[in-house]
Motif scaffolding. Structure first.
Motif, PDB file in Angstrom:
ATOM      1  N   PHE A 186       0.833  -1.190   0.000  1.00  0.00           N
ATOM      2  CA  PHE A 186       0.000   0.000   0.000  1.00  0.00           C
ATOM      3  C   PHE A 186       0.875   1.250   0.000  1.00  0.00           C
ATOM      4  N   GLN A 237      -7.582   9.324  -2.185  1.00  0.00           N
ATOM      5  CA  GLN A 237      -6.850   8.153  -2.655  1.00  0.00           C
ATOM      6  C   GLN A 237      -7.461   6.914  -2.033  1.00  0.00           C
ATOM      7  N   GLU A 295      -7.213   2.555  -2.185  1.00  0.00           N
ATOM      8  CA  GLU A 295      -6.506   1.372  -2.652  1.00  0.00           C
ATOM      9  C   GLU A 295      -7.212   0.128  -2.125  1.00  0.00           C
ATOM     10  N   ARG A 348      -6.794  -4.053  -2.289  1.00  0.00           N
ATOM     11  CA  ARG A 348      -5.944  -5.168  -2.687  1.00  0.00           C
ATOM     12  C   ARG A 348      -6.752  -6.462  -2.668  1.00  0.00           C
ATOM     13  N   MET A 402      -3.517  -4.854  -6.907  1.00  0.00           N
ATOM     14  CA  MET A 402      -3.900  -3.635  -6.211  1.00  0.00           C
ATOM     15  C   MET A 402      -4.636  -2.715  -7.170  1.00  0.00           C
ATOM     16  N   GLU A 460      -6.202   1.010  -7.696  1.00  0.00           N
ATOM     17  CA  GLU A 460      -5.966   2.352  -7.171  1.00  0.00           C
ATOM     18  C   GLU A 460      -6.936   3.344  -7.794  1.00  0.00           C
TER      19      GLU A 460
END
Length: 240
Positions: free
Chosen positions: A27, A174, A176, A178, A183, A185
């Motif tokens: 991350f 932002q 993220e 996973r 990942m 984004e």
């Protein structure tokens, strides 16, 4: 020397990728970012209202936590929701055609008898009567087609990282996610007006000035979809 530098650069890039073999993508750290700084730095108030004895005894509070308080993001460190609903399509078709022909012919059939005297000294078959003759022809055709369809529906929380002197807010968001070794984004930045933020503390992407929206991924699947470093370097260096 140039080849050595290129080889070293490719080797360093490869070493960075080799360190991720068998590991999930890391991350991105929030520490040190503009969002982290806006959250943890207390903003000094422009003026402090004098407290009165009746403030604590009032049934109604004037803050954002009150029943009728405005809970919309208004200052640095506040959080709002950005709604991204992109459904764009475009179709462009262009065609260009050009045709040009030219012909030039010049000579001196009679000029005080000079061409006739020169003809005797010229090789057989040559004559000054038709001294110069040129012809040119060019044809150009071009066509292009563009067909594009984009659909994206997302919601992301963004942070007010700066208050501009004119009252506009600069936001950054932002996200993220996973999943296994991939990942996903989502990055959103831009400038918004406080008046465009709805009562639900949301704002749509089309009201963000200078919007920068990036949606992509990194991981094993993304690496396989990209050409290797050697292929990318060959595409740049080879002239054909």
């Amino acid at each position: 020397m140039t080849r050595l530098v290129l080889i070293c650069a490719l080797a360093l890039a490869a070493c960075g990728k080799l360190g991720q073999v068998g590991r999930a993508p890391e991350f991105s750290p929030l520490e040190g970012s503009a969002q982290h700084y806006a959250m943890y730095s207390a903003q000094l108030p422009e003026d402090v209202a004098a407290a009165t004895p009746s403030d604590d005894s009032s049934l109604w509070a004037a803050g954002t936590g009150s029943l009728f308080g405005d809970r919309r993001a208004a200052r640095r460190g506040d959080i709002l929701t950005v709604v991204i609903e992109i459904d764009d399509s475009a179709s462009i078709s262009n065609s260009t055609g050009r045709n040009r022909n030219g012909s030039v012919k010049a000579g001196l059939p009679e000029f005080f008898g000079i061409p006739q005297r020169l003809d005797d000294r010229l090789p057989d078959g040559a004559s000054m009567a038709e001294a110069v003759e040129t012809r040119s022809s060019s044809t150009f055709k071009g066509s292009g087609n563009v067909a594009r369809t984009e659909q994206l529906t997302l919601r992301v929380a963004a942070t007010v990282v700066e208050e501009l002197p004119n009252g506009v807010l600069r936001i950054e968001g932002q996200q993220e996610v996973r999943v296994n070794f991939e990942m996903r984004e989502l990055i959103v930045t831009g400038y918004v007006r406080p008046a465009d933020i709805s009562r639900q503390n949301e704002i749509t992407y089309d009201k963000i000035a200078g919007a920068r929206i990036a949606y992509g991924g990194r991981g094993q699947i993304t690496d396989v979809q990209q050409p290797t470093y050697g292929q990318q370097a060959a595409d740049i260096l080879l002239p054909f």
